[in-house]
Design a protein around this motif. Sequence first.
Motif, short mmCIF file in Angstrom:
data_model
loop_
_atom_site.label_atom_id
_atom_site.label_comp_id
_atom_site.label_asym_id
_atom_site.label_seq_id
_atom_site.Cartn_x
_atom_site.Cartn_y
_atom_site.Cartn_z
N LYS A 201 -4.57 -6.08 -7.09
CA LYS A 201 -5.26 -5.05 -6.41
C LYS A 201 -4.67 -4.85 -4.95
CE LYS A 201 -10.01 -4.46 -3.86
NZ LYS A 201 -9.44 -4.32 -2.56
N GLU A 202 -4.09 -5.86 -4.33
CA GLU A 202 -3.23 -5.70 -3.06
C GLU A 202 -2.23 -4.77 -3.52
OE1 GLU A 202 -4.50 -9.49 -0.43
OE2 GLU A 202 -2.80 -9.70 -1.95
N GLU A 203 -1.45 -4.99 -4.88
CA GLU A 203 -0.20 -4.15 -5.12
C GLU A 203 -0.58 -2.82 -5.33
OE1 GLU A 203 1.81 -7.90 -7.97
OE2 GLU A 203 0.81 -5.83 -8.80
N VAL A 204 -1.88 -2.53 -6.00
CA VAL A 204 -2.10 -1.18 -6.04
C VAL A 204 -2.47 -0.42 -4.69
CG1 VAL A 204 -4.07 0.34 -7.11
CG2 VAL A 204 -3.22 -1.45 -8.43
N GLU A 205 -3.08 -1.30 -3.74
CA GLU A 205 -3.23 -0.61 -2.42
C GLU A 205 -1.98 -0.21 -1.86
OE1 GLU A 205 -7.43 -2.99 -1.67
OE2 GLU A 205 -5.61 -3.79 -0.74
N ILE A 206 -1.03 -1.02 -1.80
CA ILE A 206 0.43 -0.76 -1.25
C ILE A 206 1.02 0.42 -1.67
CG2 ILE A 206 2.64 -1.81 -1.11
CD1 ILE A 206 1.47 -4.40 -1.25
N VAL A 207 1.14 0.50 -3.10
CA VAL A 207 1.66 1.72 -3.94
C VAL A 207 0.85 3.00 -3.51
CG1 VAL A 207 2.45 2.72 -5.97
CG2 VAL A 207 2.81 0.16 -5.48
N SER A 208 -0.37 2.70 -3.62
CA SER A 208 -1.19 4.11 -3.40
C SER A 208 -1.03 4.32 -1.93
CB SER A 208 -2.80 3.63 -3.71
OG SER A 208 -2.74 3.33 -4.89
N PHE A 209 -0.91 3.68 -0.89
CA PHE A 209 -0.55 3.90 0.40
C PHE A 209 0.51 4.91 0.47
CE2 PHE A 209 0.85 3.10 4.65
CZ PHE A 209 0.01 3.44 5.36
N PHE A 210 1.50 4.41 -0.16
CA PHE A 210 2.87 5.23 -0.20
C PHE A 210 2.67 6.72 -0.82
CE2 PHE A 210 4.53 1.57 1.82
CZ PHE A 210 5.52 1.87 2.60
N GLU A 211 1.55 6.75 -1.98
CA GLU A 211 1.49 7.89 -2.75
C GLU A 211 0.68 8.83 -1.93
OE1 GLU A 211 1.56 6.37 -7.22
OE2 GLU A 211 -0.35 5.84 -6.23
N GLU A 212 0.19 8.62 -0.92
CA GLU A 212 -0.96 9.44 -0.30
C GLU A 212 -0.06 10.36 0.56
OE1 GLU A 212 -2.84 7.17 2.74
OE2 GLU A 212 -4.18 5.94 1.16
N THR A 213 1.00 10.11 0.81
CA THR A 213 1.97 11.22 1.46
C THR A 213 3.18 11.57 0.45
OG1 THR A 213 3.03 9.34 2.65
CG2 THR A 213 1.35 10.71 3.71
N ASP A 214 3.12 11.43 -0.96
CA ASP A 214 4.23 11.47 -1.94
C ASP A 214 5.58 10.86 -1.31
OD1 ASP A 214 2.35 13.04 -3.47
OD2 ASP A 214 2.86 14.69 -2.28
N GLN A 215 5.34 9.48 -1.06
CA GLN A 215 6.66 8.69 -0.72
C GLN A 215 7.01 7.59 -1.65
OE1 GLN A 215 8.15 9.47 2.54
NE2 GLN A 215 6.97 11.18 2.37
N ALA A 216 6.15 7.35 -2.53
CA ALA A 216 6.26 6.16 -3.55
C ALA A 216 7.42 6.39 -4.40
CB ALA A 216 5.01 5.70 -4.27
#
Length: 295
Positions: free
Chosen positions: A158-173
């Motif tokens: 769950k934490e992994e998804v939160e981390i990647v999703s956080f960078f996806e919020e601004t298309d940074q991942a």
Amino acid sequence: MNKGFNFKYKVPKTIAEIGCNHKGDFEIAKELIDLAKECKADYAKFQKRNNKELLSKDQYEAPHPNPANSYGETYGAHREYLEFSVEQHAELKKYCEKIGVGYATSVWDVTSAKEIISLKPDYIKVPSACNNYFDLLKVLRDEYKGQVHISFGMTNHKEEVEIVSFFEETDQAKNRLVIYDCTSGYPVPFEDICMLEINRIYETFGDRVAEIGFSGHHLGIAVDIAAYTLGGMWIERHFTKDRTWKGTDHAASLEPTGMKKLVRDLHAAYKSLTYKPTEILPIEEVQRNKLKFRN
């Protein structure tokens, strides 16, 4: 090759994680950079902490949990002894550039992140211990242009998804985020490396992040090739001149001989991971003509 995700093998990137293995001695830090260069590592990596920001008053004033490895009367004093200023980090980066090896640093807090951002390194690493510190991640996502590397040690799915999703919020991942399979232990027994987690990480995030790496805290170099073969394009290992030196990370570190062999073997693996371009290779033709059974 990883079954769950197709990828193209790239030349492996090897990181000599010096961390705090310099024992607080700036000249030893530079010597370790020299040794990383001699081993043909791609990066020499350090750590940066603002200890009074990172630690509570009680943690700062508590004794070191392992007094034999302590460089101060309290844990805070120990950590301060091992810390370099941002000016010293700037000098280390300049020295790396002078001799032709990459400079990188892990940051543990917001102040350290801002300081290292000012140096404009190729990438900045977030250790497993801080990967859920979103104030820190936000600074790296929004105020920095280089790659952000994050280890997934002691991190649930769950934490992994939160981390990647956080960078996806601004298309940074997809273009900037590199995530590492990791087991947090010093050293880690082979049965706890759980290398096939790289497959799971690819299946979950392979098309969502820039690249995937492996950060190892085990002994020896036998399993790092497996990590690369599974798709760990960045291989990070702790690095020291002498594993018997005082400090908690030395025992799980490679000495120069080990690091040199690791880089050699990773590049040999890279050359070998191909398909035959023809059914019979030119190198086989002579042997085929000489040895092949004829009806």
